[in-house]
Design an enzyme around this catalytic site. Structure first.
Site, PDB file in Angstrom:
ATOM      1  N   ASP A   1      24.191 -18.857  -2.941  1.00  0.00           N
ATOM      2  CA  ASP A   1      24.060 -17.398  -2.805  1.00  0.00           C
ATOM      3  C   ASP A   1      24.945 -16.905  -1.656  1.00  0.00           C
ATOM      4  O   ASP A   1      24.912 -17.471  -0.556  1.00  0.00           O
ATOM      5  CB  ASP A   1      22.588 -17.063  -2.538  1.00  0.00           C
ATOM      6  CG  ASP A   1      22.297 -15.581  -2.632  1.00  0.00           C
ATOM      7  OD1 ASP A   1      23.026 -14.876  -3.356  1.00  0.00           O
ATOM      8  OD2 ASP A   1      21.321 -15.134  -1.989  1.00  0.00           O
ATOM      9  N   HIS A   2      25.715 -15.854  -1.912  1.00  0.00           N
ATOM     10  CA  HIS A   2      26.579 -15.248  -0.883  1.00  0.00           C
ATOM     11  C   HIS A   2      27.503 -16.253  -0.201  1.00  0.00           C
ATOM     12  O   HIS A   2      27.634 -16.236   1.038  1.00  0.00           O
ATOM     13  CB  HIS A   2      25.744 -14.530   0.191  1.00  0.00           C
ATOM     14  CG  HIS A   2      25.072 -13.297  -0.297  1.00  0.00           C
ATOM     15  ND1 HIS A   2      25.757 -12.134  -0.560  1.00  0.00           N
ATOM     16  CD2 HIS A   2      23.777 -13.045  -0.586  1.00  0.00           C
ATOM     17  CE1 HIS A   2      24.908 -11.214  -0.991  1.00  0.00           C
ATOM     18  NE2 HIS A   2      23.703 -11.752  -1.034  1.00  0.00           N
TER      19      HIS A   2
ATOM     20  N   GLY B   1      16.393  -7.270   2.404  1.00  0.00           N
ATOM     21  CA  GLY B   1      15.351  -7.170   3.428  1.00  0.00           C
ATOM     22  C   GLY B   1      14.258  -6.199   3.039  1.00  0.00           C
ATOM     23  O   GLY B   1      14.150  -5.802   1.879  1.00  0.00           O
TER      24      GLY B   1
ATOM     25  N   SER C   1      13.485  -7.696  -3.412  1.00  0.00           N
ATOM     26  CA  SER C   1      12.201  -7.551  -2.711  1.00  0.00           C
ATOM     27  C   SER C   1      11.910  -6.089  -2.432  1.00  0.00           C
ATOM     28  O   SER C   1      12.766  -5.377  -1.877  1.00  0.00           O
ATOM     29  CB  SER C   1      12.234  -8.304  -1.375  1.00  0.00           C
ATOM     30  OG  SER C   1      12.451  -9.666  -1.585  1.00  0.00           O
TER      31      SER C   1
ATOM     32  N   ASN D   1      17.782 -11.040  -7.576  1.00  0.00           N
ATOM     33  CA  ASN D   1      17.528 -11.942  -6.447  1.00  0.00           C
ATOM     34  C   ASN D   1      16.283 -11.531  -5.664  1.00  0.00           C
ATOM     35  O   ASN D   1      16.103 -10.345  -5.358  1.00  0.00           O
ATOM     36  CB  ASN D   1      18.708 -11.896  -5.469  1.00  0.00           C
ATOM     37  CG  ASN D   1      19.962 -12.529  -6.025  1.00  0.00           C
ATOM     38  OD1 ASN D   1      19.992 -13.000  -7.150  1.00  0.00           O
ATOM     39  ND2 ASN D   1      21.012 -12.536  -5.232  1.00  0.00           N
TER      40      ASN D   1
ATOM     41  N   THR E   1      13.470 -12.044   0.615  1.00  0.00           N
ATOM     42  CA  THR E   1      12.520 -11.656   1.658  1.00  0.00           C
ATOM     43  C   THR E   1      11.064 -11.833   1.220  1.00  0.00           C
ATOM     44  O   THR E   1      10.257 -12.438   1.939  1.00  0.00           O
ATOM     45  CB  THR E   1      12.764 -10.183   2.044  1.00  0.00           C
ATOM     46  OG1 THR E   1      14.136 -10.060   2.443  1.00  0.00           O
ATOM     47  CG2 THR E   1      11.861  -9.743   3.171  1.00  0.00           C
TER      48      THR E   1
HETATM   49  P1  13P Z   1      15.888  -9.639  -0.658  1.00  0.00           P
HETATM   50  O1  13P Z   1      15.712 -10.562   0.511  1.00  0.00           O
HETATM   51  O2  13P Z   1      15.913  -8.218  -0.263  1.00  0.00           O
HETATM   52  O3  13P Z   1      14.938  -9.945  -1.769  1.00  0.00           O
HETATM   53  O4  13P Z   1      17.360  -9.929  -1.237  1.00  0.00           O
HETATM   54  C1  13P Z   1      17.639 -11.211  -1.698  1.00  0.00           C
HETATM   55  C2  13P Z   1      19.027 -11.319  -2.139  1.00  0.00           C
HETATM   56  O5  13P Z   1      19.591 -10.406  -2.712  1.00  0.00           O
HETATM   57  C3  13P Z   1      19.689 -12.596  -1.926  1.00  0.00           C
HETATM   58  O6  13P Z   1      21.035 -12.556  -2.187  1.00  0.00           O
END
Ligand code: 13P
Length: 277
Positions: free
Chosen positions: A81-82, A177, A207, A226, A229
């Protein structure tokens, strides 16, 4: 079973639902997610943030994720991820990920295309599909979800055509977040991008997005969502509530695994992934 990123995205496109992508950190979060997926017969993605590959955690947690995926009856993709850069991508591939994200969304449009394409070309040599990001998805703590600088349809189309990504994370009103206020998504823009591009549209910052917004986003064409959080909170809230009298760590962690499992089950159902394995 462990499957590739493109294969799991195709399942979502065919079935008109979204794959839940859970950010996991340790054995207990992996166990909670995999138990939820098995119980609900759902395909899922387990993913690690790039810093786990910058630091040492990825080395230790990757074998746990792979063991869980290989033992599972349901399709599981293991995703970076990222991804911050080539170092993290190469490490993730060596540790066994079956999907890669490269996030160069803070660069200019042309630089983002060039850097993302480099990673797509590298990963295609071993048949691993790639997610890119266009239109930066920022932080809820900074109120970034309120900007209306959404990803445009024209840019999304050019980006996908020129890079060859299999999935595209877009800015459509979410941020990472805890939101101070529930976000409102650009549902029409999602539908326009979905219709225009030959790649799965991805929603980050799942989230705290209200259920109705999530459902509308999936209807408009989102195929991966995704959750980071709130998975952390499902684990940590239970840990903080667990009696200190439980000393043996495996016993102490049982409730936390259940907390993660319940959270993952609720999102699998919300995203329509139940019984789609
Ligand atoms: P959240 O932590 O807001 O659920 O986002 C997660 C996310 O997009 C990970 O790439």
């Amino acid at each position: 079973m462990l499957i590739g990123f493109k294969e799991i995205l195709d399942m979502a496109e065919k079935g008109n639902f979204a794959i839940p992508a859970f950010n996991v950190y340790n054995m207990e979060t992996v166990m909670g997610v995999i138990e939820a997926a098995e119980e609900l017969n759902a395909p899922i993605i387990m993913q690690n943030y790039s810093r786990l590959f910058t630091n040492e955690e990825g080395y230790y947690v990757a074998p746990i994720i792979l063991a869980a995926a290989e033992k599972a009856k349901v399709p599981v993709c293991y995703h970076l991820d990222h991804g911050a850069g080539e170092t993290e991508v190469v490490r993730a591939l060596r540790y066994g990920t079956t999907g890669i994200m490269i996030d160069k969304s803070l660069l200019s449009f042309d630089e983002n295309i060039a850097e993302t394409k480099k990673i797509v070309d590298m990963c295609s040599a071993i048949g691993v599909a790639v997610e890119g990001e266009l239109g930066h998805v920022g932080m809820a703590s900074a109120g970034d979800e309120q900007t209306t600088e959404y990803t445009t349809v024209e840019d999304a189309k050019r980006f996908v055509d020129e890079t060859g990504v299999a999935a595209l994370a877009v800015m459509v009103g979410t941020a990472h977040g805890r939101y101070k206020q529930a976000p409102k998504l650009a549902i029409d823009r999602i539908a326009e991008i979905h219709d225009a591009i030959d790649a799965a549209v991805v929603l980050h910052g799942g989230s705290g997005v209200p259920d109705e917004e999530i459902q509308a986003a999936i209807k408009a064409g989102i195929r991966k969502i995704n959750f980071g959080t709130d998975l952390c909170y499902s684990f940590l809230d239970t840990v903080f509530d667990t009696s200190r009298d439980k000393i043996a760590i495996d016993m102490f962690m049982k409730d936390a695994i259940k907390g993660v499992k319940n959270f993952a089950m609720s999102k699998i159902k919300l995203l329509g992934a139940e019984n789609k394995a």
